[in-house]
Design a protein around this motif. Sequence first.
Motif, PDB file in Angstrom:
ATOM      1  N   PHE A 104     -16.914   7.218 -27.363  1.00 30.25           N
ATOM      2  CA  PHE A 104     -16.474   8.501 -28.163  1.00 30.25           C
ATOM      3  C   PHE A 104     -17.922   9.554 -28.190  1.00 30.25           C
ATOM      4  O   PHE A 104     -19.082   8.520 -28.329  1.00 30.25           O
ATOM      5  N   GLY A 105     -17.886  10.716 -27.970  1.00 30.93           N
ATOM      6  CA  GLY A 105     -19.083  11.563 -28.069  1.00 30.93           C
ATOM      7  C   GLY A 105     -20.182  11.025 -27.071  1.00 30.93           C
ATOM      8  O   GLY A 105     -20.102  10.844 -26.016  1.00 30.93           O
ATOM      9  N   THR A 106     -21.405  10.831 -27.639  1.00 32.89           N
ATOM     10  CA  THR A 106     -22.705  10.653 -26.853  1.00 32.89           C
ATOM     11  C   THR A 106     -22.396   9.024 -26.248  1.00 32.89           C
ATOM     12  O   THR A 106     -23.206   8.745 -25.266  1.00 32.89           O
ATOM     13  N   ALA A 107     -21.452   7.906 -26.661  1.00 31.20           N
ATOM     14  CA  ALA A 107     -21.393   6.976 -26.206  1.00 31.20           C
ATOM     15  C   ALA A 107     -20.635   6.519 -25.326  1.00 31.20           C
ATOM     16  O   ALA A 107     -19.818   5.689 -24.579  1.00 31.20           O
ATOM     17  N   GLU A 108     -19.779   7.916 -24.599  1.00 35.24           N
ATOM     18  CA  GLU A 108     -18.743   7.684 -23.377  1.00 35.24           C
ATOM     19  C   GLU A 108     -19.447   7.055 -22.388  1.00 35.24           C
ATOM     20  O   GLU A 108     -20.591   7.685 -21.992  1.00 35.24           O
ATOM     21  N   HIS A 109     -18.932   6.438 -21.801  1.00 35.24           N
ATOM     22  CA  HIS A 109     -19.258   5.674 -20.424  1.00 35.24           C
ATOM     23  C   HIS A 109     -18.177   5.388 -19.510  1.00 35.24           C
ATOM     24  O   HIS A 109     -16.960   5.238 -20.175  1.00 35.24           O
ATOM     25  N   TYR A 110     -18.309   5.179 -18.372  1.00 38.03           N
ATOM     26  CA  TYR A 110     -17.141   4.779 -17.528  1.00 38.03           C
ATOM     27  C   TYR A 110     -17.336   3.223 -17.088  1.00 38.03           C
ATOM     28  O   TYR A 110     -18.443   2.911 -17.012  1.00 38.03           O
ATOM     29  N   VAL A 111     -16.103   2.662 -17.147  1.00 37.02           N
ATOM     30  CA  VAL A 111     -16.201   1.469 -16.847  1.00 37.02           C
ATOM     31  C   VAL A 111     -15.039   1.007 -15.759  1.00 37.02           C
ATOM     32  O   VAL A 111     -14.183   1.753 -15.716  1.00 37.02           O
ATOM     33  N   SER A 112     -15.316   0.061 -15.041  1.00 39.16           N
ATOM     34  CA  SER A 112     -14.268  -0.334 -13.849  1.00 39.16           C
ATOM     35  C   SER A 112     -13.192  -1.127 -14.570  1.00 39.16           C
ATOM     36  O   SER A 112     -13.246  -1.622 -15.519  1.00 39.16           O
ATOM     37  N   CYS A 113     -12.127  -0.798 -13.840  1.00 45.68           N
ATOM     38  CA  CYS A 113     -10.761  -1.563 -14.299  1.00 45.68           C
ATOM     39  C   CYS A 113      -9.964  -1.801 -13.315  1.00 45.68           C
ATOM     40  O   CYS A 113      -9.853  -1.171 -12.224  1.00 45.68           O
ATOM     41  N   PHE A 114      -9.024  -2.817 -13.286  1.00 47.89           N
ATOM     42  CA  PHE A 114      -8.432  -3.700 -12.443  1.00 47.89           C
ATOM     43  C   PHE A 114      -6.930  -2.850 -12.736  1.00 47.89           C
ATOM     44  O   PHE A 114      -6.195  -2.946 -13.785  1.00 47.89           O
ATOM     45  N   ASN A 115      -6.415  -2.019 -11.700  1.00 50.15           N
ATOM     46  CA  ASN A 115      -5.085  -1.409 -11.989  1.00 50.15           C
ATOM     47  C   ASN A 115      -3.945  -2.278 -11.237  1.00 50.15           C
ATOM     48  O   ASN A 115      -2.720  -1.789 -11.333  1.00 50.15           O
ATOM     49  N   GLY A 116      -4.273  -3.187 -10.397  1.00 53.43           N
ATOM     50  CA  GLY A 116      -2.945  -4.018  -9.867  1.00 53.43           C
ATOM     51  C   GLY A 116      -3.254  -4.553  -8.624  1.00 53.43           C
ATOM     52  O   GLY A 116      -4.161  -4.162  -7.879  1.00 53.43           O
ATOM     53  N   ALA A 117      -2.358  -5.392  -8.088  1.00 52.18           N
ATOM     54  CA  ALA A 117      -2.397  -5.951  -6.778  1.00 52.18           C
ATOM     55  C   ALA A 117      -0.987  -5.414  -5.826  1.00 52.18           C
ATOM     56  O   ALA A 117      -0.154  -5.257  -6.726  1.00 52.18           O
ATOM     57  N   PHE A 118      -1.351  -5.263  -4.607  1.00 54.56           N
ATOM     58  CA  PHE A 118      -0.471  -4.557  -3.939  1.00 54.56           C
ATOM     59  C   PHE A 118      -0.290  -5.591  -2.631  1.00 54.56           C
ATOM     60  O   PHE A 118      -1.241  -6.184  -2.256  1.00 54.56           O
ATOM     61  N   VAL A 119       1.048  -6.021  -2.342  1.00 57.04           N
ATOM     62  CA  VAL A 119       1.346  -6.841  -1.263  1.00 57.04           C
ATOM     63  C   VAL A 119       2.360  -6.183  -0.337  1.00 57.04           C
ATOM     64  O   VAL A 119       3.425  -5.692  -0.600  1.00 57.04           O
ATOM     65  N   LYS A 120       2.046  -6.061   0.972  1.00 57.47           N
ATOM     66  CA  LYS A 120       2.962  -5.758   1.971  1.00 57.47           C
ATOM     67  C   LYS A 120       3.782  -6.866   2.500  1.00 57.47           C
ATOM     68  O   LYS A 120       3.251  -7.529   3.186  1.00 57.47           O
ATOM     69  N   CYS A 121       5.089  -7.012   1.949  1.00 54.70           N
ATOM     70  CA  CYS A 121       5.816  -8.192   2.115  1.00 54.70           C
ATOM     71  C   CYS A 121       6.796  -7.918   3.445  1.00 54.70           C
ATOM     72  O   CYS A 121       7.219  -6.775   3.504  1.00 54.70           O
ATOM     73  N   LYS A 122       6.988  -8.694   4.281  1.00 57.17           N
ATOM     74  CA  LYS A 122       7.769  -8.596   5.348  1.00 57.17           C
ATOM     75  C   LYS A 122       8.916  -9.580   4.714  1.00 57.17           C
ATOM     76  O   LYS A 122       8.802 -10.463   4.179  1.00 57.17           O
ATOM     77  N   GLU A 123      10.343  -9.180   5.583  1.00 54.79           N
ATOM     78  CA  GLU A 123      11.431  -9.752   4.868  1.00 54.79           C
ATOM     79  C   GLU A 123      11.395 -11.174   4.944  1.00 54.79           C
ATOM     80  O   GLU A 123      10.885 -11.753   5.875  1.00 54.79           O
ATOM     81  N   LYS A 124      12.239 -12.079   4.100  1.00 54.90           N
ATOM     82  CA  LYS A 124      12.386 -13.353   4.313  1.00 54.90           C
ATOM     83  C   LYS A 124      12.995 -13.906   5.687  1.00 54.90           C
ATOM     84  O   LYS A 124      13.619 -13.257   6.167  1.00 54.90           O
TER      85      LYS A 124
END
Length: 67
Positions: free
Chosen positions: A47-67
């Motif tokens: 907040f205020g002068t202590a604001e800073h950006y941090v990295s975050c994990f948004n998810g994993a994605f997999v391109k699957c082919k049908e069974k």
Amino acid sequence: MEIKKNITIKLSENDVKEIIADFLKRDGYNVTVDDVSFSVGTRCEGFGTAEHYVSCFNGAFVKCKEK
């Protein structure tokens, strides 16, 4: 006497991709490590002068082919 054991496991990005691909293969999907990708972003914290950006994990994605 109760003996407790601590263990540390270091996983690389590729190790995690292999784990996800192996899990899906066991469920019958045709997937390779190259089909797994991760989404990493940034968010503003603080907040205020202590604001800073941090990295975050948004998810994993997999391109699957049908069974």
